[in-house]
Design a protein around this motif. Structure first.
Motif, PDB file in Angstrom:
ATOM      1  N   ASP A  65       0.806  -1.217   0.000  1.00 53.27           N
ATOM      2  CA  ASP A  65       0.000   0.000   0.000  1.00 53.27           C
ATOM      3  C   ASP A  65       0.841   1.271   0.000  1.00 53.27           C
ATOM      4  O   ASP A  65       0.304   2.380  -0.067  1.00 53.27           O
ATOM      5  N   GLN A  66       2.171   1.112   0.050  1.00 58.69           N
ATOM      6  CA  GLN A  66       3.069   2.258  -0.036  1.00 58.69           C
ATOM      7  C   GLN A  66       3.807   2.302  -1.374  1.00 58.69           C
ATOM      8  O   GLN A  66       4.599   3.220  -1.602  1.00 58.69           O
ATOM      9  N   ALA A  67       3.559   1.331  -2.234  1.00 60.22           N
ATOM     10  CA  ALA A  67       4.394   1.154  -3.430  1.00 60.22           C
ATOM     11  C   ALA A  67       3.697   1.644  -4.696  1.00 60.22           C
ATOM     12  O   ALA A  67       2.530   1.343  -4.945  1.00 60.22           O
ATOM     13  N   ALA A  68       4.468   2.381  -5.507  1.00 62.37           N
ATOM     14  CA  ALA A  68       3.994   2.845  -6.817  1.00 62.37           C
ATOM     15  C   ALA A  68       4.641   2.003  -7.903  1.00 62.37           C
ATOM     16  O   ALA A  68       5.865   1.852  -7.939  1.00 62.37           O
ATOM     17  N   PHE A  69       3.814   1.449  -8.806  1.00 59.91           N
ATOM     18  CA  PHE A  69       4.273   0.570  -9.875  1.00 59.91           C
ATOM     19  C   PHE A  69       4.104   1.254 -11.230  1.00 59.91           C
ATOM     20  O   PHE A  69       3.123   1.977 -11.450  1.00 59.91           O
ATOM     21  N   GLU A  82      -2.004  -7.596 -11.677  1.00 60.71           N
ATOM     22  CA  GLU A  82      -1.592  -8.446 -10.549  1.00 60.71           C
ATOM     23  C   GLU A  82      -1.113  -7.585  -9.391  1.00 60.71           C
ATOM     24  O   GLU A  82      -1.466  -7.821  -8.224  1.00 60.71           O
ATOM     25  N   ALA A  83      -0.291  -6.557  -9.700  1.00 61.80           N
ATOM     26  CA  ALA A  83       0.195  -5.659  -8.658  1.00 61.80           C
ATOM     27  C   ALA A  83      -0.966  -4.901  -8.007  1.00 61.80           C
ATOM     28  O   ALA A  83      -1.017  -4.742  -6.781  1.00 61.80           O
ATOM     29  N   ALA A  84      -1.909  -4.436  -8.836  1.00 69.94           N
ATOM     30  CA  ALA A  84      -3.063  -3.712  -8.302  1.00 69.94           C
ATOM     31  C   ALA A  84      -3.910  -4.612  -7.408  1.00 69.94           C
ATOM     32  O   ALA A  84      -4.400  -4.185  -6.361  1.00 69.94           O
ATOM     33  N   SER A  85      -4.090  -5.859  -7.816  1.00 68.86           N
ATOM     34  CA  SER A  85      -4.873  -6.813  -7.033  1.00 68.86           C
ATOM     35  C   SER A  85      -4.272  -7.036  -5.653  1.00 68.86           C
ATOM     36  O   SER A  85      -5.000  -7.241  -4.675  1.00 68.86           O
ATOM     37  N   ARG A  86      -2.958  -6.952  -5.578  1.00 70.38           N
ATOM     38  CA  ARG A  86      -2.266  -7.208  -4.311  1.00 70.38           C
ATOM     39  C   ARG A  86      -2.159  -5.962  -3.439  1.00 70.38           C
ATOM     40  O   ARG A  86      -1.502  -5.994  -2.399  1.00 70.38           O
ATOM     41  N   GLY A  87      -2.799  -4.867  -3.873  1.00 68.47           N
ATOM     42  CA  GLY A  87      -2.910  -3.703  -3.006  1.00 68.47           C
ATOM     43  C   GLY A  87      -1.917  -2.600  -3.252  1.00 68.47           C
ATOM     44  O   GLY A  87      -1.703  -1.754  -2.366  1.00 68.47           O
ATOM     45  N   ALA A  88      -1.282  -2.565  -4.438  1.00 68.16           N
ATOM     46  CA  ALA A  88      -0.347  -1.483  -4.742  1.00 68.16           C
ATOM     47  C   ALA A  88      -1.029  -0.131  -4.590  1.00 68.16           C
ATOM     48  O   ALA A  88      -2.198   0.031  -4.929  1.00 68.16           O
ATOM     49  N   ALA A  89      -0.274   0.852  -4.090  1.00 63.59           N
ATOM     50  CA  ALA A  89      -0.834   2.193  -3.926  1.00 63.59           C
ATOM     51  C   ALA A  89      -1.276   2.751  -5.262  1.00 63.59           C
ATOM     52  O   ALA A  89      -2.340   3.377  -5.368  1.00 63.59           O
TER      53      ALA A  89
END
Length: 213
Positions: A65-69, A82-89
């Motif tokens: 929740d602190q990470a920007a991809f 996949e990154a969004a599903s796992r809660g990416a900021a």
């Protein structure tokens, strides 16, 4: 009387339709997303994604929740969603192919993915613009078409848009030169902290050399 030719035996339906990708973890686990049927568009396989996201999770310490991809050459969107599903900021997904970008937008709408932004843009130009605007990311996905030499062009631009300690995932059709080989200029400064191979796909988690004080 002539016999009718025998019907070919069915081999059973494939586990997935040919142009779908499955999200394998997080809030949208097991959701199937349609993928544009376009030449050269090849979603990262489930097994590879599972390995890669385990690597990334270890590096992030679970702080999604602190990470920007940034998903450059997003294509099917398999990595970005996949990154969004796992809660990416936040996840910024980029593709310069109009139909692919529209499919990404449709999938974003299907998932109601508020943490995803889709851009239709040239990746090389966009990275330069992002750097000039001071935007930074924690993880960058690089899965360009293998035959165009794009990885060697874009990797040297990535340090300007990476946060300190940031990661780059790179997928290629041939192995990257390792330590002791003739390392090309575009790969200098990067450490492959994780690497593996699946079929004819080589994939790496890269990190910049730590600066010595």
């Amino acid at each position: 009387m002539q016999k009718k030719p025998a019907k070919p035996k069915a081999h059973g339906a494939p586990r997935l339709a040919p142009r779908q990708v499955r999200i394998i973890g997080g809030a949208w686990k097991r959701v199937l997303l349609p993928v544009l049927d376009a030449e050269g568009l090849r979603p990262t396989p489930d097994r590879v994604r599972e390995t890669v996201f385990n690597w990334i999770n270890h590096q992030l310490g679970g702080d999604w929740d602190q990470a920007a991809f940034l998903d450059l050459f997003a294509g099917s969107g398999a990595l970005g969603f996949e990154a969004a599903s796992r809660g990416a900021a936040s996840v910024t997904m980029v593709d310069n192919h109009g139909p692919a970008a529209r499919q990404l937008e449709a999938n974003q709408e299907k998932l109601k993915a508020a943490n995803v932004r889709v851009l239709r843009a040239d990746a090389l130009t966009l990275v330069t613009d992002l750097g000039a605007r001071g935007q930074r990311f924690d993880v960058i996905f690089l899965d360009p078409p293998y035959q165009l030499g794009l990885l060697s062009q874009i990797l040297p631009l990535c340090p300007a848009i990476l946060n300190e300690g940031g990661l780059v995932y790179a997928e290629t059709g041939e192995p990257l030169p390792q330590e002791g080989d003739d390392i090309p200029d575009w790969l200098l400064g990067w450490d492959a902290i994780r690497a593996d191979k699946a079929g004819m796909v080589y994939y790496y988690l890269l990190k910049l050399h730590e600066k010595v004080a």
